[in-house]
Design a protein around this motif. Structure first.
Motif, PDB file in Angstrom:
ATOM      1  N   ASP A  15       7.517  -2.628  -7.084  1.00  0.00           N
ATOM      2  CA  ASP A  15       8.394  -2.554  -5.910  1.00  0.00           C
ATOM      3  C   ASP A  15       7.677  -1.958  -4.702  1.00  0.00           C
ATOM      4  O   ASP A  15       8.107  -2.159  -3.567  1.00  0.00           O
ATOM      5  N   ASP A  16       6.615  -1.212  -4.939  1.00  0.00           N
ATOM      6  CA  ASP A  16       5.863  -0.585  -3.852  1.00  0.00           C
ATOM      7  C   ASP A  16       4.580  -1.346  -3.503  1.00  0.00           C
ATOM      8  O   ASP A  16       3.656  -0.792  -2.908  1.00  0.00           O
ATOM      9  N   ALA A  17       4.534  -2.627  -3.846  1.00  0.00           N
ATOM     10  CA  ALA A  17       3.340  -3.440  -3.597  1.00  0.00           C
ATOM     11  C   ALA A  17       2.970  -3.477  -2.117  1.00  0.00           C
ATOM     12  O   ALA A  17       1.790  -3.593  -1.772  1.00  0.00           O
ATOM     13  N   GLY A  18       3.944  -3.346  -1.242  1.00  0.00           N
ATOM     14  CA  GLY A  18       3.669  -3.356   0.193  1.00  0.00           C
ATOM     15  C   GLY A  18       2.732  -2.233   0.618  1.00  0.00           C
ATOM     16  O   GLY A  18       1.919  -2.405   1.539  1.00  0.00           O
ATOM     17  N   TYR A  23      -2.820  -1.001   2.441  1.00  0.00           N
ATOM     18  CA  TYR A  23      -4.104  -0.306   2.229  1.00  0.00           C
ATOM     19  C   TYR A  23      -5.267  -1.290   2.285  1.00  0.00           C
ATOM     20  O   TYR A  23      -6.253  -1.072   2.993  1.00  0.00           O
ATOM     21  N   TYR A  24      -5.156  -2.378   1.539  1.00  0.00           N
ATOM     22  CA  TYR A  24      -6.256  -3.344   1.507  1.00  0.00           C
ATOM     23  C   TYR A  24      -6.380  -4.127   2.807  1.00  0.00           C
ATOM     24  O   TYR A  24      -7.486  -4.454   3.230  1.00  0.00           O
ATOM     25  N   ARG A  25      -5.282  -4.402   3.481  1.00  0.00           N
ATOM     26  CA  ARG A  25      -5.357  -5.054   4.807  1.00  0.00           C
ATOM     27  C   ARG A  25      -6.025  -4.127   5.821  1.00  0.00           C
ATOM     28  O   ARG A  25      -6.934  -4.520   6.533  1.00  0.00           O
ATOM     29  N   ASP A  26      -5.558  -2.883   5.883  1.00  0.00           N
ATOM     30  CA  ASP A  26      -6.073  -1.928   6.865  1.00  0.00           C
ATOM     31  C   ASP A  26      -7.543  -1.593   6.631  1.00  0.00           C
ATOM     32  O   ASP A  26      -8.244  -1.216   7.566  1.00  0.00           O
ATOM     33  N   ASN A  27      -8.004  -1.690   5.386  1.00  0.00           N
ATOM     34  CA  ASN A  27      -9.368  -1.284   5.032  1.00  0.00           C
ATOM     35  C   ASN A  27     -10.257  -2.456   4.635  1.00  0.00           C
ATOM     36  O   ASN A  27     -11.326  -2.261   4.051  1.00  0.00           O
ATOM     37  N   GLN A  28      -9.849  -3.658   4.981  1.00  0.00           N
ATOM     38  CA  GLN A  28     -10.582  -4.853   4.581  1.00  0.00           C
ATOM     39  C   GLN A  28     -12.044  -4.816   5.031  1.00  0.00           C
ATOM     40  O   GLN A  28     -12.949  -5.038   4.232  1.00  0.00           O
ATOM     41  N   VAL A  29     -12.301  -4.498   6.269  1.00  0.00           N
ATOM     42  CA  VAL A  29     -13.675  -4.453   6.786  1.00  0.00           C
ATOM     43  C   VAL A  29     -14.428  -3.271   6.171  1.00  0.00           C
ATOM     44  O   VAL A  29     -15.590  -3.401   5.784  1.00  0.00           O
ATOM     45  N   HIS A  30     -13.769  -2.140   6.062  1.00  0.00           N
ATOM     46  CA  HIS A  30     -14.369  -0.926   5.498  1.00  0.00           C
ATOM     47  C   HIS A  30     -14.823  -1.133   4.055  1.00  0.00           C
ATOM     48  O   HIS A  30     -15.897  -0.681   3.652  1.00  0.00           O
ATOM     49  N   ASN A  41      -5.514 -15.604  -1.388  1.00  0.00           N
ATOM     50  CA  ASN A  41      -4.337 -15.054  -2.044  1.00  0.00           C
ATOM     51  C   ASN A  41      -4.377 -13.527  -2.153  1.00  0.00           C
ATOM     52  O   ASN A  41      -3.343 -12.885  -2.335  1.00  0.00           O
ATOM     53  N   TYR A  42      -5.564 -12.949  -2.019  1.00  0.00           N
ATOM     54  CA  TYR A  42      -5.752 -11.521  -2.273  1.00  0.00           C
ATOM     55  C   TYR A  42      -4.849 -10.647  -1.405  1.00  0.00           C
ATOM     56  O   TYR A  42      -4.215  -9.717  -1.898  1.00  0.00           O
ATOM     57  N   LEU A  43      -4.802 -10.920  -0.131  1.00  0.00           N
ATOM     58  CA  LEU A  43      -4.018 -10.093   0.794  1.00  0.00           C
ATOM     59  C   LEU A  43      -2.615 -10.652   1.004  1.00  0.00           C
ATOM     60  O   LEU A  43      -2.165 -10.873   2.128  1.00  0.00           O
ATOM     61  N   THR A  44      -1.910 -10.860  -0.121  1.00  0.00           N
ATOM     62  CA  THR A  44      -0.521 -11.316  -0.070  1.00  0.00           C
ATOM     63  C   THR A  44       0.350 -10.389  -0.917  1.00  0.00           C
ATOM     64  O   THR A  44      -0.125  -9.802  -1.899  1.00  0.00           O
ATOM     65  N   LEU A  45       1.592 -10.298  -0.548  1.00  0.00           N
ATOM     66  CA  LEU A  45       2.527  -9.456  -1.290  1.00  0.00           C
ATOM     67  C   LEU A  45       2.708  -9.943  -2.734  1.00  0.00           C
ATOM     68  O   LEU A  45       2.672  -9.114  -3.652  1.00  0.00           O
ATOM     69  N   PRO A  46       2.867 -11.249  -2.973  1.00  0.00           N
ATOM     70  CA  PRO A  46       3.008 -11.686  -4.368  1.00  0.00           C
ATOM     71  C   PRO A  46       1.804 -11.300  -5.240  1.00  0.00           C
ATOM     72  O   PRO A  46       1.986 -10.930  -6.406  1.00  0.00           O
ATOM     73  N   ASN A  47       0.598 -11.363  -4.685  1.00  0.00           N
ATOM     74  CA  ASN A  47      -0.574 -10.958  -5.449  1.00  0.00           C
ATOM     75  C   ASN A  47      -0.468  -9.497  -5.858  1.00  0.00           C
ATOM     76  O   ASN A  47      -0.707  -9.156  -7.020  1.00  0.00           O
ATOM     77  N   TRP A  48      -0.103  -8.619  -4.935  1.00  0.00           N
ATOM     78  CA  TRP A  48      -0.048  -7.194  -5.250  1.00  0.00           C
ATOM     79  C   TRP A  48       1.136  -6.849  -6.139  1.00  0.00           C
ATOM     80  O   TRP A  48       1.056  -5.924  -6.951  1.00  0.00           O
ATOM     81  N   GLN A  49       2.210  -7.600  -6.043  1.00  0.00           N
ATOM     82  CA  GLN A  49       3.308  -7.403  -6.987  1.00  0.00           C
ATOM     83  C   GLN A  49       2.845  -7.742  -8.402  1.00  0.00           C
ATOM     84  O   GLN A  49       3.113  -6.995  -9.354  1.00  0.00           O
ATOM     85  N   THR A  50       2.117  -8.850  -8.534  1.00  0.00           N
ATOM     86  CA  THR A  50       1.576  -9.242  -9.840  1.00  0.00           C
ATOM     87  C   THR A  50       0.552  -8.231 -10.326  1.00  0.00           C
ATOM     88  O   THR A  50       0.579  -7.824 -11.502  1.00  0.00           O
ATOM     89  N   GLN A  51      -0.348  -7.813  -9.429  1.00  0.00           N
ATOM     90  CA  GLN A  51      -1.374  -6.829  -9.802  1.00  0.00           C
ATOM     91  C   GLN A  51      -0.729  -5.548 -10.328  1.00  0.00           C
ATOM     92  O   GLN A  51      -1.182  -4.981 -11.333  1.00  0.00           O
ATOM     93  N   LEU A  52       0.297  -5.086  -9.647  1.00  0.00           N
ATOM     94  CA  LEU A  52       0.940  -3.835 -10.063  1.00  0.00           C
ATOM     95  C   LEU A  52       1.756  -4.005 -11.345  1.00  0.00           C
ATOM     96  O   LEU A  52       1.799  -3.088 -12.169  1.00  0.00           O
ATOM     97  N   SER A  53       2.367  -5.147 -11.535  1.00  0.00           N
ATOM     98  CA  SER A  53       3.062  -5.412 -12.807  1.00  0.00           C
ATOM     99  C   SER A  53       2.049  -5.416 -13.953  1.00  0.00           C
ATOM    100  O   SER A  53       2.304  -4.831 -15.016  1.00  0.00           O
ATOM    101  N   ASN A  54       0.912  -6.054 -13.725  1.00  0.00           N
ATOM    102  CA  ASN A  54      -0.141  -6.078 -14.741  1.00  0.00           C
ATOM    103  C   ASN A  54      -0.697  -4.678 -14.996  1.00  0.00           C
ATOM    104  O   ASN A  54      -1.001  -4.325 -16.139  1.00  0.00           O
ATOM    105  N   ALA A  55      -0.826  -3.890 -13.936  1.00  0.00           N
ATOM    106  CA  ALA A  55      -1.342  -2.525 -14.080  1.00  0.00           C
ATOM    107  C   ALA A  55      -0.386  -1.676 -14.921  1.00  0.00           C
ATOM    108  O   ALA A  55      -0.826  -0.868 -15.746  1.00  0.00           O
TER     109      ALA A  55
END
Length: 179
Positions: A15-18, A23-30, A41-55
């Motif tokens: 639920d906190d994927a945003g 974080y990854y959008r703001d620090n992409q260049v860094h 697909n990396y910088l999308t909300l569905p990707n991070w929702q899936t990543q966090l569910s998997n985590a």
């Protein structure tokens, strides 16, 4: 949840994927010089929702521990630290990966975050060994690992494909101190 003096570490719910997406959008260049190339697909909300569910599933299974360090108000990601490739049996070890937001770099946050997370991995999870590898040009990472008691164990040529190039890495590890 693990607390440090300036952060709180969580296995972030989907639920906190945003927060992680920001974080990854703001620090992409860094972060780009130290990470693999990412697809669209990396910088999308569905990707991070899936990543966090998997985590969360990996945490529940004891196979990975992907901590997100948040500011105390839980409004911003300070950094992340991931303990992956957890091996049990006679090895009791894992790999550590981490990153910090550009705005928090150089202020001791990463050391603070990693100290708390590693204490958990050694004392609560019961690991004996944590391995962390870094590119020779990443002096900040080398310094953090040295301060945390990691010892150099080797050098791996063309170890990981980072930013589209095969990069050498210095291999380090920290072994649990037993009393």
């Amino acid at each position: 949840m693990l607390a440090t003096p300036r952060t709180r570490l969580e296995i972030l719910p989907a639920d906190d994927a945003g927060l992680l997406l920001a974080y990854y959008r703001d620090n992409q260049v860094h972060l780009a010089p130290w990470e693999p190339l990412r697809d669209e697909n990396y910088l999308t909300l569905p990707n991070w929702q899936t990543q966090l569910s998997n985590a969360q599933a990996a945490f529940d299974a004891g196979s990975e521990y992907r901590f997100v360090a948040l500011n105390p108000a839980r409004t911003e990601v300070v950094g992340v630290c991931n303990f992956t490739g957890v091996a049990r049996g006679p090895f009791q070890a894992c790999y550590l990966g981490y990153s910090i937001a550009k705005k928090y770099e150089g202020q001791g946050f990463m050391q603070e975050i990693l100290e708390a997370a590693m204490r958990y991995m050694f004392n609560d999870v019961g690991l004996n060994r944590i391995m962390a590898n870094y590119m020779p040009a990443n002096e900040r990472s080398a310094n953090v690992l040295e301060k945390l008691g990691f010892e150099k164990e080797g050098y791996a040529r063309r170890y990981l494909k980072i930013a589209g190039q095969w990069e050498d890495h210095v291999l380090t590890a920290r072994v649990r101190a037993y009393q």
